[in-house]
Design a protein around this motif. Structure first.
Motif, PDB file in Angstrom:
ATOM      1  N   LYS A 180      11.915   1.726   5.077  1.00 35.77           N
ATOM      2  CA  LYS A 180      12.456   1.125   3.847  1.00 35.77           C
ATOM      3  C   LYS A 180      11.608   1.526   2.639  1.00 35.77           C
ATOM      4  CE  LYS A 180      15.802  -1.142   5.828  1.00 35.77           C
ATOM      5  NZ  LYS A 180      17.190  -0.750   5.638  1.00 35.77           N
ATOM      6  N   ALA A 181      10.283   1.535   2.816  1.00 32.11           N
ATOM      7  CA  ALA A 181       9.389   1.934   1.721  1.00 32.11           C
ATOM      8  C   ALA A 181       9.600   3.402   1.361  1.00 32.11           C
ATOM      9  CB  ALA A 181       7.935   1.678   2.110  1.00 32.11           C
ATOM     10  N   THR A 182       9.753   4.233   2.353  1.00 32.64           N
ATOM     11  CA  THR A 182       9.988   5.655   2.102  1.00 32.64           C
ATOM     12  C   THR A 182      11.297   5.858   1.355  1.00 32.64           C
ATOM     13  OG1 THR A 182       8.715   6.288   4.039  1.00 32.64           O
ATOM     14  CG2 THR A 182      10.269   7.913   3.199  1.00 32.64           C
ATOM     15  N   ASP A 183      12.317   5.147   1.753  1.00 32.89           N
ATOM     16  CA  ASP A 183      13.597   5.235   1.042  1.00 32.89           C
ATOM     17  C   ASP A 183      13.437   4.829  -0.419  1.00 32.89           C
ATOM     18  OD1 ASP A 183      14.774   6.011   3.407  1.00 32.89           O
ATOM     19  OD2 ASP A 183      15.705   4.062   3.812  1.00 32.89           O
ATOM     20  N   ARG A 184      12.672   3.770  -0.635  1.00 30.63           N
ATOM     21  CA  ARG A 184      12.466   3.293  -2.004  1.00 30.63           C
ATOM     22  C   ARG A 184      11.689   4.321  -2.819  1.00 30.63           C
ATOM     23  NH1 ARG A 184      13.224  -1.487  -4.632  1.00 30.63           N
ATOM     24  NH2 ARG A 184      14.126  -2.223  -2.702  1.00 30.63           N
ATOM     25  N   LEU A 185      10.666   4.910  -2.215  1.00 30.23           N
ATOM     26  CA  LEU A 185       9.867   5.907  -2.920  1.00 30.23           C
ATOM     27  C   LEU A 185      10.677   7.155  -3.236  1.00 30.23           C
ATOM     28  CD1 LEU A 185       6.479   5.584  -1.021  1.00 30.23           C
ATOM     29  CD2 LEU A 185       6.987   4.865  -3.356  1.00 30.23           C
ATOM     30  N   ARG A 186      11.567   7.511  -2.353  1.00 34.20           N
ATOM     31  CA  ARG A 186      12.416   8.676  -2.604  1.00 34.20           C
ATOM     32  C   ARG A 186      13.353   8.440  -3.772  1.00 34.20           C
ATOM     33  NH1 ARG A 186      13.612   9.577   3.592  1.00 34.20           N
ATOM     34  NH2 ARG A 186      11.832  10.887   4.080  1.00 34.20           N
TER      35      ARG A 186
ATOM     36  N   ARG B 115       0.823  -1.212   0.000  1.00 33.80           N
ATOM     37  CA  ARG B 115       0.000   0.000   0.000  1.00 33.80           C
ATOM     38  C   ARG B 115       0.853   1.257   0.000  1.00 33.80           C
ATOM     39  NH1 ARG B 115      -3.625  -3.256   3.594  1.00 33.80           N
ATOM     40  NH2 ARG B 115      -5.377  -3.767   2.269  1.00 33.80           N
ATOM     41  N   LEU B 116       1.992   1.201   0.636  1.00 33.43           N
ATOM     42  CA  LEU B 116       2.865   2.378   0.662  1.00 33.43           C
ATOM     43  C   LEU B 116       3.597   2.589  -0.653  1.00 33.43           C
ATOM     44  CD1 LEU B 116       4.478   2.180   4.215  1.00 33.43           C
ATOM     45  CD2 LEU B 116       2.684   3.730   3.426  1.00 33.43           C
ATOM     46  N   THR B 117       4.047   1.504  -1.262  1.00 31.98           N
ATOM     47  CA  THR B 117       4.856   1.630  -2.479  1.00 31.98           C
ATOM     48  C   THR B 117       4.033   1.501  -3.757  1.00 31.98           C
ATOM     49  OG1 THR B 117       5.370  -0.736  -2.602  1.00 31.98           O
ATOM     50  CG2 THR B 117       6.895   0.670  -1.335  1.00 31.98           C
ATOM     51  N   GLY B 118       2.884   0.841  -3.665  1.00 33.73           N
ATOM     52  CA  GLY B 118       2.066   0.630  -4.850  1.00 33.73           C
ATOM     53  C   GLY B 118       2.541  -0.512  -5.720  1.00 33.73           C
ATOM     54  N   SER B 119       3.500  -1.269  -5.249  1.00 35.54           N
ATOM     55  CA  SER B 119       4.079  -2.343  -6.053  1.00 35.54           C
ATOM     56  C   SER B 119       4.388  -3.545  -5.167  1.00 35.54           C
ATOM     57  CB  SER B 119       5.372  -1.842  -6.709  1.00 35.54           C
ATOM     58  OG  SER B 119       6.162  -2.911  -7.170  1.00 35.54           O
TER      59      SER B 119
ATOM     60  N   ASP C  21      -0.279   2.190  -6.879  1.00 39.68           N
ATOM     61  CA  ASP C  21      -1.174   1.276  -7.571  1.00 39.68           C
ATOM     62  C   ASP C  21      -2.507   1.935  -7.913  1.00 39.68           C
ATOM     63  OD1 ASP C  21      -2.654  -0.855  -8.472  1.00 39.68           O
ATOM     64  OD2 ASP C  21      -2.097  -2.171  -6.832  1.00 39.68           O
ATOM     65  N   GLU C  22      -2.919   1.833  -9.163  1.00 40.97           N
ATOM     66  CA  GLU C  22      -4.150   2.464  -9.608  1.00 40.97           C
ATOM     67  C   GLU C  22      -5.408   1.819  -9.036  1.00 40.97           C
ATOM     68  OE1 GLU C  22      -4.440   3.423 -13.694  1.00 40.97           O
ATOM     69  OE2 GLU C  22      -2.359   4.078 -13.803  1.00 40.97           O
ATOM     70  N   GLU C  23      -5.280   0.705  -8.371  1.00 43.24           N
ATOM     71  CA  GLU C  23      -6.452   0.082  -7.751  1.00 43.24           C
ATOM     72  C   GLU C  23      -7.007   0.904  -6.609  1.00 43.24           C
ATOM     73  OE1 GLU C  23      -5.598  -4.580  -8.718  1.00 43.24           O
ATOM     74  OE2 GLU C  23      -5.172  -3.807  -6.727  1.00 43.24           O
ATOM     75  N   MET C  24      -6.253   1.933  -6.178  1.00 48.89           N
ATOM     76  CA  MET C  24      -6.736   2.772  -5.096  1.00 48.89           C
ATOM     77  C   MET C  24      -7.928   3.623  -5.523  1.00 48.89           C
ATOM     78  SD  MET C  24      -3.137   3.849  -3.316  1.00 48.89           S
ATOM     79  CE  MET C  24      -3.874   5.175  -2.400  1.00 48.89           C
TER      80      MET C  24
END
Length: 180
Positions: free
Chosen positions: A84-90, A41-45, A99-102
């Motif tokens: 870790k997710a925030t680092d990846r998103l940055r 949910r945080l990364t969308g992937s 994810d477009e399912e949102m």
């Protein structure tokens, strides 16, 4: 001595901090499904989520001796995954990754163009939120978690969660005004 599968998180964390790999394995099996869903949910992937969780679990294994409150191991793991997710998103453009399912109704052909544009706008807004606001917004609005559940997951009080969620909702509503 209780069997590892029925042991409390605190017991397992204490054993794992002493180097018990089996105890850590039970913690991983117990919490991995939630952590992967949270990271997705945080990364969308899903692929990025799997990577974030794997990195977080490696970090957790190394830092278990530093865990001050074994009763809050799930919250502690969630915090590591969130970082870790925030680092990846940055490291990439968030607007391309959520994810477009949102957006509900994405399978409705009449709403497809609107949903796509709306999703682009939502991606942009979520990408501009701080990590603290984005995490509580995703857990509540996408994950359907209660305030108390979110408080446990982020290691804050329910009042703090309510405040963060109010700020996140206000920001999303203001920036999504054209879609109302």
């Amino acid at each position: 001595m209780p069997s590892l599968t029925s042991a409390t998180d605190a017991f397992l964390a204490s054993r794992a901090a002493d180097g018990d790999q089996l105890a850590f394995g039970v913690l991983v099996r117990r919490h991995a499904p939630f952590l992967v869903a949270f990271a997705t949910r945080l990364t969308g992937s899903r692929a990025d989520a799997d990577d974030c969780v794997q990195e977080a679990l490696i970090t957790a294994w190394r830092r278990l001796p530093d865990l001050t409150d074994p009763e809050k191991v799930r919250s502690w793991l969630t915090t590591i995954v969130s970082r870790k997710a925030t680092d990846r998103l940055r490291s990439r453009k968030i607007s391309e990754e959520i994810d477009e399912e949102m957006v509900s109704g994405r399978d409705d052909p009449e709403r497809a163009v609107v949903a796509s544009s709306q999703m682009d706008a939502l991606k942009k807004v979520l990408g501009e939120l701080s990590e603290e606001l984005r995490v509580v917004w995703v857990l509540r609005e996408v994950g359907g978690h209660s305030y108390d559940e979110i408080a446990v997951e982020v290691g804050e009080s329910a009042a703090t969660v309510r405040g963060r969620l109010a700020r996140a909702r206000r920001t999303v509503l203001e920036r999504m005004e054209e879609w109302r």
